[in-house]
Design an enzyme around this catalytic site. Structure first.
Site, PDB file in Angstrom:
ATOM      1  N   ASP A 486      27.551  17.156  -3.046  1.00  0.00           N
ATOM      2  CA  ASP A 486      26.961  18.428  -2.650  1.00  0.00           C
ATOM      3  C   ASP A 486      27.012  19.434  -3.803  1.00  0.00           C
ATOM      4  OD1 ASP A 486      25.708  20.177  -0.917  1.00  0.00           O
ATOM      5  OD2 ASP A 486      27.176  19.928   0.685  1.00  0.00           O
ATOM      6  N   ASP A 556      19.557  21.362   5.361  1.00  0.00           N
ATOM      7  CA  ASP A 556      20.650  21.538   6.312  1.00  0.00           C
ATOM      8  C   ASP A 556      20.126  21.769   7.724  1.00  0.00           C
ATOM      9  OD1 ASP A 556      22.618  21.206   4.426  1.00  0.00           O
ATOM     10  OD2 ASP A 556      23.076  23.333   4.209  1.00  0.00           O
TER      11      ASP A 556
END
Length: 752
Positions: A486, A556
């Site tokens: 990430d 997301d």
């Protein structure tokens, strides 16, 4: 020659991951060498797939584009390169030449590929043709400004199947003084003169990525860019250009391309006074300066581009094929994405051994194949305020380390994955307390936080080596098959105080080179390791990072209705083979919208299927539904991930309908997904006309979910399904259906 960095054509992964394989393919294809040079006319010609690309040396010594479009016959004549005639005193001869790679100098008015300034104050650079080589199917053309002492070596590599060309440049300083590169492009692509071009591109923001935009190209410029230090989701480094209103999913001339770079980038599109369109892409010139001492060089990223006569849908399919066969690191033996479970939504930071084991047991019972522990397993990580940078197992949560959990997961028949964010650090961490100088910063200035964290300066050798070694140690001492990598904030204060002021802005290039190098070395050390590129969703998706990773996280936002638009936009540039899509809880955390488990699964089954919901809260009926969809997905995922994608109904601009079809590479199976976001006035769902089938073959259909109209035949020809179509009964809000078509033989006598 001494170089500032390794040669891109040999080692930089954005090109190297493809060039190695494409060079072999070209070298072995002796029957139809794709690259030819006509010494008499001083022209170069590339023929591959269904395209021809040609350029030549004009009377001024400039390398000039001659043709880029549908494939020509071998004996078709091409024009001799010649600069456009003077238009006025403001546009003299040579000012608007469609150059392959232009330096900023002389009378040039087109956007240059290379702009420099020298220590003595000179800023004039005129690049003229010097020589060429064809080595193992790759064309290398050298341009020089002999007086200035600068050379540029242009690389051209072509994929024989798709006709997609990869271009890059190496800038060499042969002068006796330093030269600073102010603007550096990988390549420029020149289109034929016309006044009816339109541009399609992708824009977005966090939780709202991958919106497809269309605008006319008119005199002036359009700048697609990221100044964020990474690819960014505000724009993506992809473009498609077509002629007027004539191009759609299945029709029209389309020129398209994508830049393989994971840092700040720019794609500049302009139309000049001669109606010529030029697309120039490379490093973003904003805050950019790269100084080369005598004897040093710089290699650019790769700018890939292709052409089709068959509309934007075929442009996407060509990109998908190219990415699968030439870009992805395991392209020789491309693996299907396993069904994945991620623990974030169930536990957030409250991870511990017992809780993760309960989730793993439930996931395995549903048919999940990979179990991933998300944030919270390391350091003092109980929130996003602390612990980032300390990649040691939290012994309060995992008293015996990760091994008992990993063994449990493997014993349940699943591979094991872990979330990491190695490029970042919390100020409240052992790493930052020990090395506060390791972050991007300007001496004596503020250090702006994003998500309570700072960006480590990977351009520093000590920082990049530290990150490599802590990850290598983590992987060496734990049997981990997967990393979710990430990256959750943009750059700020991009200083590099350890360098001289003249060298500090190299940070934009060196950071990304070191990132690529870390991932490459980890994969070489840990064979079989798979990695997902994630950046708060889709903020770092490009062909550069894709050449090193196996999958990407598009957003997301996991709301299944929003995801229809997100995944549709994503598919214009990138393959479903890399697109992860999760089934999460309802109501969705992003917008509070409720949806059925059927709708959530079918939306996610259009890519790499994952589950992120708290499955411990599911009822027995929901468990049974999930098991059924996971089993159905395993039967179709090769078609979904590796097949040819057809967008039948677009969900863009909040349209109520969405439908996609995927056809297996061998044509034996087709999978249809259909969605109704919002029903209106009892209107029937549009008839869906399949594409890409064999008209003379017979196909049996079955439903995964939903209902077809009465009278729908169980078996019909490909011609029937494509021309008569299928009617599905979708009603109300958030309804969905999916069907599988299996080829079972030919129509008798081949008649229709």
């Amino acid at each position: 020659m001494k170089r500032a960095i390794p040669c891109l054509a040999a080692t930089m992964l954005a090109l190297g991951a493809w060039l190695g394989s494409s060079v072999t393919a070209c070298a072995s294809s002796t029957q139809a060498a794709p690259i030819h040079y006509d010494a008499g006319r001083r022209t170069f010609r590339i023929d591959a797939g269904k395209i021809t690309y040609a350029f030549g040396v004009n009377g001024n010594g400039a390398l000039q584009t001659l043709y880029w479009g549908a494939r020509l016959m071998a004996n078709d004549p091409l024009p001799t390169a010649a600069p456009p005639a003077p238009r006025s005193s403001f546009d003299p001869a040579g000012a608007n030449t469609p150059q392959e790679y232009a330096g900023w100098g002389g009378p040039i008015t087109v956007m240059p590929d290379l702009k420099v300034h020298f220590a003595d104050g000179n800023r004039d650079l005129v690049l003229r043709y010097d020589s060429y080589r064809i080595v193992d199917g790759t064309l290398m053309v050298t341009l020089r400004d002999k007086q200035a002492g600068v050379s540029v070596v242009l690389d051209y590599a072509v994929d024989a199947n798709t006709g997609i060309i990869g271009r890059s440049a190496r800038i060499e300083n042969h002068a006796t003084q330093a030269v600073t590169l102010d603007r550096v492009a990988a390549a420029s692509w020149n289109l034929p003169p016309a006044t009816d071009y339109s541009l399609r591109y992708l824009t977005g923001t966090w939780a709202g990525e991958w919106h497809l935009r269309t605008r006319p190209l008119t005199p002036g410029a359009t700048e697609l860019e990221s100044r964020r230090g990474s690819t960014g989701d505000e724009n993506n480094p992809w473009f498609a250009i077509g002629r007027g209103a004539e191009w759609n999913e299945s029709r029209g001339r389309v020129w398209f391309g994508a830049l393989a770079w994971s840092g700040s980038w720019s794609i500049h599109i302009d139309q000049d006074v001669l109606s010529q369109v030029r697309v120039t892409g490379g490093y973003n010139p904003f805050d950019f300066a790269y100084q080369l001492e005598p004897g040093q060089s710089l290699d650019t990223p790769v700018f890939y581009a292709g052409y089709t006569d068959d509309g934007i849908g075929e442009a996407s399919r060509l990109m998908h094929q190219f990415e699968r066969s030439r870009i992805l690191p395991a392209h020789a033996q491309l693996k299907l994405r396993p069904v994945l479970y991620n623990s974030w939504e169930a536990t957030e930071f409250k991870v511990d051994e017992a809780g993760q084991e309960r989730l793993a047991e439930k996931a395995a019972a549903l048919g999940v194949e990979r179990f991933v522990v998300d944030d919270g397993w390391f350091g003092a990580r109980n929130s996003d305020h602390a612990g980032l940078g300390d990649w040691t197992v939290n012994r309060e949560k995992f008293p015996n380390g990760l091994k008992p959990l990993i063994d449990k997961v493997h014993g349940l028949g699943m591979s094991f994955g872990l979330w990491v964010e190695p490029e970042m650090v919390n100020p409240d961490s052992d790493l930052y307390r020990k090395h506060p100088d390791w972050v991007l910063n300007f001496d004596g200035r503020q250090r702006s936080l994003g998500r309570n964290q700072l960006v480590l300066n990977l351009a520093r050798d000590d920082v990049s080596e530290h990150i490599f070694h802590v990850l290598d140690d983590l992987l060496s001492h734990n049997d981990i098959q997967f990393l979710k990598w990430d990256y959750n904030r943009n750059w700020s204060e991009p200083g590099w105080p350890q360098q001289t002021p003249e060298q500090q802005q190299k940070v934009y290039v060196t950071y990304v080179q070191h990132l690529y190098d870390i991932i490459r070395r980890l994969r070489e050390r840990h064979l079989g390791l798979e990695i997902e590129s994630c950046s708060g969703g889709g903020a770092r998706v490009d062909l550069g990072i894709m050449s090193l990773t196996d999958e990407v996280w598009p957003s997301d936002n996991t709301d299944p209705s929003d995801r229809l638009s997100i995944q549709d936009g994503f598919s214009y540039a990138y393959a479903p083979a890399v697109m992860m899509a999760w089934v999460t809880g309802s109501p969705n955390w992003v917008n509070g919208r409720s949806s059925s488990l059927d709708f959530r699964f079918l939306s996610s089954m259009q890519g790499g299927l994952g589950i992120g919901a708290n499955i411990l809260q599911w009822t027995p009926a929901e468990d049974a539904t999930a098991r059924g969809y996971i089993a159905a997905y395993k039967d179709i995922r090769a078609t979904v991930q590796l097949g040819r994608l057809y967008r039948l109904l677009s969900p863009q601009e909040r349209a109520p309908h969405s439908a996609t079809e995927s056809v297996a590479t061998d044509g034996r199976q087709a999978v249809l997904f259909a969605f109704l976001r919002q029903g209106q006035e009892a209107q029937a769902y549009p008839t869906l006309y399949l594409q890409g089938l064999d008209e003379t073959a017979r196909y049996r259909y079955r439903l995964i979910h939903g209902k077809a109209a009465n009278g729908t035949p169980e078996v019909a020809s490909g011609a029937y399904w494509m021309h008569r179509g299928i009617d599905l009964e979708l009603r109300g809000d958030m309804d969905a259906a999916a069907a599988v078509f299996e080829r079972i033989g030919k129509v008798a006598n081949g008649s229709r």
